[in-house]
Scaffold this motif. Structure first.
Motif, PDB file in Angstrom:
ATOM      1  N   GLU A  63     -40.348  14.747  31.237  1.00  0.00           N
ATOM      2  CA  GLU A  63     -41.309  13.814  30.559  1.00  0.00           C
ATOM      3  C   GLU A  63     -40.840  13.967  29.194  1.00  0.00           C
ATOM      4  O   GLU A  63     -40.718  13.165  28.347  1.00  0.00           O
ATOM      5  CB  GLU A  63     -42.742  14.251  30.535  1.00  0.00           C
ATOM      6  N   GLU A  64     -40.473  15.232  28.668  1.00  0.00           N
ATOM      7  CA  GLU A  64     -39.995  15.393  27.150  1.00  0.00           C
ATOM      8  C   GLU A  64     -38.854  14.994  26.998  1.00  0.00           C
ATOM      9  O   GLU A  64     -38.385  14.234  25.688  1.00  0.00           O
ATOM     10  CB  GLU A  64     -40.501  16.679  26.687  1.00  0.00           C
ATOM     11  N   ASN A  65     -37.538  15.323  27.646  1.00  0.00           N
ATOM     12  CA  ASN A  65     -36.295  15.059  27.591  1.00  0.00           C
ATOM     13  C   ASN A  65     -35.553  14.401  28.726  1.00  0.00           C
ATOM     14  O   ASN A  65     -34.716  14.731  29.225  1.00  0.00           O
ATOM     15  CB  ASN A  65     -35.603  16.163  27.233  1.00  0.00           C
ATOM     16  N   TYR A  66     -36.148  13.231  29.147  1.00  0.00           N
ATOM     17  CA  TYR A  66     -35.426  12.700  30.388  1.00  0.00           C
ATOM     18  C   TYR A  66     -33.959  12.276  30.246  1.00  0.00           C
ATOM     19  O   TYR A  66     -33.325  12.733  31.162  1.00  0.00           O
ATOM     20  CB  TYR A  66     -36.458  11.336  30.765  1.00  0.00           C
ATOM     21  N   VAL A  67     -33.765  11.853  29.246  1.00  0.00           N
ATOM     22  CA  VAL A  67     -32.313  11.558  29.164  1.00  0.00           C
ATOM     23  C   VAL A  67     -31.361  12.727  29.151  1.00  0.00           C
ATOM     24  O   VAL A  67     -30.433  12.835  29.629  1.00  0.00           O
ATOM     25  CB  VAL A  67     -31.995  10.775  27.838  1.00  0.00           C
ATOM     26  N   VAL A  68     -31.730  13.709  28.278  1.00  0.00           N
ATOM     27  CA  VAL A  68     -31.090  15.301  28.353  1.00  0.00           C
ATOM     28  C   VAL A  68     -31.078  15.665  29.751  1.00  0.00           C
ATOM     29  O   VAL A  68     -29.949  16.072  29.887  1.00  0.00           O
ATOM     30  CB  VAL A  68     -31.737  15.978  27.307  1.00  0.00           C
ATOM     31  N   LEU A  72     -27.487  16.412  31.494  1.00  0.00           N
ATOM     32  CA  LEU A  72     -27.315  17.891  31.997  1.00  0.00           C
ATOM     33  C   LEU A  72     -26.973  17.719  33.510  1.00  0.00           C
ATOM     34  O   LEU A  72     -26.142  18.291  33.914  1.00  0.00           O
ATOM     35  CB  LEU A  72     -28.411  18.690  31.905  1.00  0.00           C
ATOM     36  N   PHE A  73     -28.003  17.094  34.526  1.00  0.00           N
ATOM     37  CA  PHE A  73     -27.584  17.131  35.764  1.00  0.00           C
ATOM     38  C   PHE A  73     -26.472  16.330  36.347  1.00  0.00           C
ATOM     39  O   PHE A  73     -25.641  17.073  36.982  1.00  0.00           O
ATOM     40  CB  PHE A  73     -28.857  16.528  36.283  1.00  0.00           C
ATOM     41  N   CYS A  74     -25.832  15.443  35.698  1.00  0.00           N
ATOM     42  CA  CYS A  74     -24.866  14.683  35.997  1.00  0.00           C
ATOM     43  C   CYS A  74     -23.717  15.547  35.684  1.00  0.00           C
ATOM     44  O   CYS A  74     -22.829  15.589  36.502  1.00  0.00           O
ATOM     45  CB  CYS A  74     -24.814  13.233  35.360  1.00  0.00           C
ATOM     46  N   SER A  75     -23.568  16.005  34.302  1.00  0.00           N
ATOM     47  CA  SER A  75     -22.361  16.754  33.896  1.00  0.00           C
ATOM     48  C   SER A  75     -22.380  18.015  34.745  1.00  0.00           C
ATOM     49  O   SER A  75     -20.891  18.399  34.978  1.00  0.00           O
ATOM     50  CB  SER A  75     -22.447  17.132  32.613  1.00  0.00           C
ATOM     51  N   PHE A  76     -23.577  18.923  35.090  1.00  0.00           N
ATOM     52  CA  PHE A  76     -23.377  20.067  35.889  1.00  0.00           C
ATOM     53  C   PHE A  76     -22.849  19.647  37.348  1.00  0.00           C
ATOM     54  O   PHE A  76     -21.941  20.386  37.983  1.00  0.00           O
ATOM     55  CB  PHE A  76     -24.598  20.813  35.837  1.00  0.00           C
ATOM     56  N   ARG A  97     -35.480  15.747  43.998  1.00  0.00           N
ATOM     57  CA  ARG A  97     -36.828  16.135  43.230  1.00  0.00           C
ATOM     58  C   ARG A  97     -36.986  15.622  42.019  1.00  0.00           C
ATOM     59  O   ARG A  97     -38.010  15.227  41.512  1.00  0.00           O
ATOM     60  CB  ARG A  97     -36.833  17.728  43.174  1.00  0.00           C
ATOM     61  N   ILE A  98     -35.862  15.543  41.239  1.00  0.00           N
ATOM     62  CA  ILE A  98     -35.983  14.952  39.743  1.00  0.00           C
ATOM     63  C   ILE A  98     -36.100  13.627  39.765  1.00  0.00           C
ATOM     64  O   ILE A  98     -36.896  13.032  39.096  1.00  0.00           O
ATOM     65  CB  ILE A  98     -34.787  15.477  38.710  1.00  0.00           C
ATOM     66  N   PHE A  99     -35.274  12.727  40.516  1.00  0.00           N
ATOM     67  CA  PHE A  99     -35.101  11.303  40.382  1.00  0.00           C
ATOM     68  C   PHE A  99     -35.890  10.573  41.530  1.00  0.00           C
ATOM     69  O   PHE A  99     -35.902   9.497  41.198  1.00  0.00           O
ATOM     70  CB  PHE A  99     -33.703  11.120  40.461  1.00  0.00           C
TER      71      PHE A  99
END
Length: 144
Positions: A63-68, A72-76, A97-99
């Motif tokens: 909710e707070e930092n969806y883009v971040v 983070l998920f993609c780069s990791f 779970r996230i998306f």
């Protein structure tokens, strides 16, 4: 004998790949810095109660930092795939779970493809040279 000469296209591809990988590393560390501002230590859940807390934490971050969180998920995921670090199953579930299924499934498929391709490019550029340099395995050149 390993040739140190490279073609123009190979050199350009190598530099593009180096820029891509370094930008991934930058995004990875930048995202951790942004998420660290929440001052909450996060560990992988070991029981059901910790899993419920972890889900609340993921919801709050989304909710707070969806883009971040997406960056983070993609780069990791790409870095994990590029360097063949185990844990694909856990990240696949976490992506769902996230998306959610409809975004998470295609995203994980694309990230797996990009990461595996990066692993192939990295090993094809440096793997043979590294093995020969370290003399771990004697690789005979094919005769012509």
């Amino acid at each position: 004998q390993v040739s140190t000469q490279s073609t123009g296209v190979g050199t350009v591809a190598f530099y593009l790949y180096a820029v891509f990988l370094s930008s991934q590393i930058f995004v990875f560390f930048y995202s951790f810095a942004v998420l660290k501002e929440n001052n909450q230590e996060v560990n992988l859940p070991r029981n059901y109660e910790e899993l419920k807390e972890f889900n609340k934490y993921i919801d709050r971050i989304a909710e707070e930092n969806y883009v971040v969180l997406c960056l983070l998920f993609c780069s990791f995921f790409i870095l994990k795939q590029t360097f063949s670090i185990p844990g694909s199953g856990l990240l696949n579930v976490l992506g769902g779970r996230i998306f959610g299924f409809w975004i998470g499934f295609p995203l994980v498929c694309i990230l797996t493809t990009v990461g595996a391709s990066s692993c192939f490019i990295l090993s094809s550029k440096f793997g043979n040279l590294l093995v020969k340099k370290l003399s771990l395995i004697h690789i005979s050149e094919p005769t012509r």
